[in-house]
Each structure stands twice: as structure tokens, then as C-alpha cells.
Design an enzyme around this catalytic site. Structure first.
Site: not given
Length: 230
Positions: A187-188
Site C-alpha cells: 500500500g503506497s
């Protein structure tokens, strides 16, 4: 295309050990209590899909800037590129693509060119959709020099649950638009800094596909500079 190709995607090698760990835990959960085991099965399938690495068809027309990530465009705004890339103090148009834990996290080069600088900086792990994540979070920045001498920057930014940024290239390496250059777990966000005057062709809220969605056209007429108040 076979029906199985719709659901079964190639997996990046970085994911093999994580899927193995999830699968091993799932066996233990089945031994403890069967309903827990089925939860483990769901999480193992999610882990496999997180590390999926499908083939992409990159537009072949030159001078296009291609999305480096799957996700949603969360911001389009002027911002100064990371100082350690040596691209100067003037703000450039920054396009931010937020990746949720359900997106493919393999990152692809936005343009063809030579990697002239790479800079890793440790940091915090606040929500990657926030503006301050560009400054505060762990990040890895690349500067790519085009054939005409202009530069495009792409920055990998860790998110709330991401704990490792991977970069597969080194300074001096040639990159082709759409080529894999890195990956982030889990997640980024990816920021792309356009050359001066280049106008984005996308909007906030738009869904992007890494290696396929066109963010900008470098050969389009350059927007006039905005006069400074004074």
C-alpha cells in the site's frame, strides 16, 4: 485468451516467500480451528494477488508519459522535486497515484531514458494519500533523463502499512517506458514530476493502469509560464 488467464496472473518473484508464509500459517490455523483456516485461505489468495505481475501493453508512440502505478490519481499540483535528485528548486507539475492494498504494486518506468540519479530516504509511514507523505514518508526517488535532455522524476513513497521499497535499477541504467523498475510492499503511492510546462492529460479521481495509462504528452505545446506577482 483462456478463461484461467482472467483469474490466474503471473506473480512477481518477491511474492513467493510471502505466499509460502501465508500458506504455512493457514495450515496451522486449520489445525487449530477449521473456520480460522478458511480465513487463512482468503488471506493467502489476497497475498498472491497483491504480488501479481501481469503483462501490460505500453503505448508505442514516443514522448508519452505513462503511469508508473496502478491506482487512483489522488493529486495533481505544483511541487518541488526531491532536492537530492538535483533537478532544481522550481516547482514542477506532480501527479500522484495512490495504490491501495488491492492494486498491483509492481512499478513501471513513466518514460524512456537514462536513470541519472537514485536517492533513498527513510521516514515515517503516514497514509500515502496525504500530501505530507511526499516529505515525511520513506521514499525512493529516481531522475530519468530523456533523449532531448529534459528530465522526469518518479518517486516511490511508502504508505501506512508499507514497510519496504524495492528498486531494481541503478544509476546509468537505460529504461524503456513501461519497463518494471521497482515494487512497494504493501500500500503506497507513486509521484511523477513532469518537465516544465508539460500539461497533464488526466484528472484527480481517474483510475490508472501501470505501463498503459497516458499521463501527459511531452510533444504537445508547452503551457506558458505563469507570471509571478510582484
Amino acid at each position: 485468451m483462456r478463461m484461467t488467464d482472467t483469474f490466474l496472473k503471473p506473480m512477481h518473484p518477491e511474492g513467493y516467500r510471502f505466499v509460502a508464509i501465508f500458506a504455512a500459517i493457514t495450515l496451522v490455523l486449520f489445525w487449530l480451528w477449521e473456520p480460522l483456516g478458511w480465513i487463512g485461505v482468503i488471506l493467502t489468495i489476497w497475498c498472491y494477488y497483491f504480488f501479481r505481475d501481469p503483462e501490460r501493453v505500453t503505448p508505442t508512440r514516443p514522448n508519452l508519459v505513462i503511469s508508473p502505478a496502478d491506482g487512483i490519481i489522488s493529486m495533481i499540483e505544483p511541487a518541488v522535486p526531491p532536492e537530492d535528485l538535483g533537478m532544481g528548486p522550481e516547482p514542477l507539475t506532480r501527479i500522484s497515484v495512490f495504490m491501495s492494498v488491492f492494486n498491483c504494486h509492481v512499478n513501471r518506468a513513466p518514460v524512456s531514458g537514462e536513470v541519472t540519479a537514485i536517492s533513498y530516504r527513510p521516514g515515517t509511514f503516514v497514509n500515502a494519500s496525504l500530501d505530507k507523505a511526499s516529505e515525511d514518508n520513506e521514499r525512493n526517488s529516481l531522475a530519468i533523463r530523456l533523449a532531448d535532455g529534459r528530465q522526469v522524476a518518479v518517486v516511490q513513497i511508502a504508505g501506512l502499512v508499507a514497510r519496504r521499497i524495492l528498486c531494481f535499477v541503478k544509476v546509468g541504467a537505460p529504461l524503456a517506458a513501461g519497463e518494471r523498475f521497482g515494487l512497494i510492499r504493501f500500500g503506497s503511492r507513486l509521484d511523477t514530476y513532469l518537465p516544465p510546462g508539460v500539461v497533464p492529460l488526466v484528472s484527480v479521481g481517474q483510475t490508472t493502469v501501470a505501463g498503459e495509462t497516458v499521463l501527459a504528452d511531452l510533444s504537445a505545446p508547452v503551457a506558458p509560464a505563469t507570471p509571478r506577482a510582484g
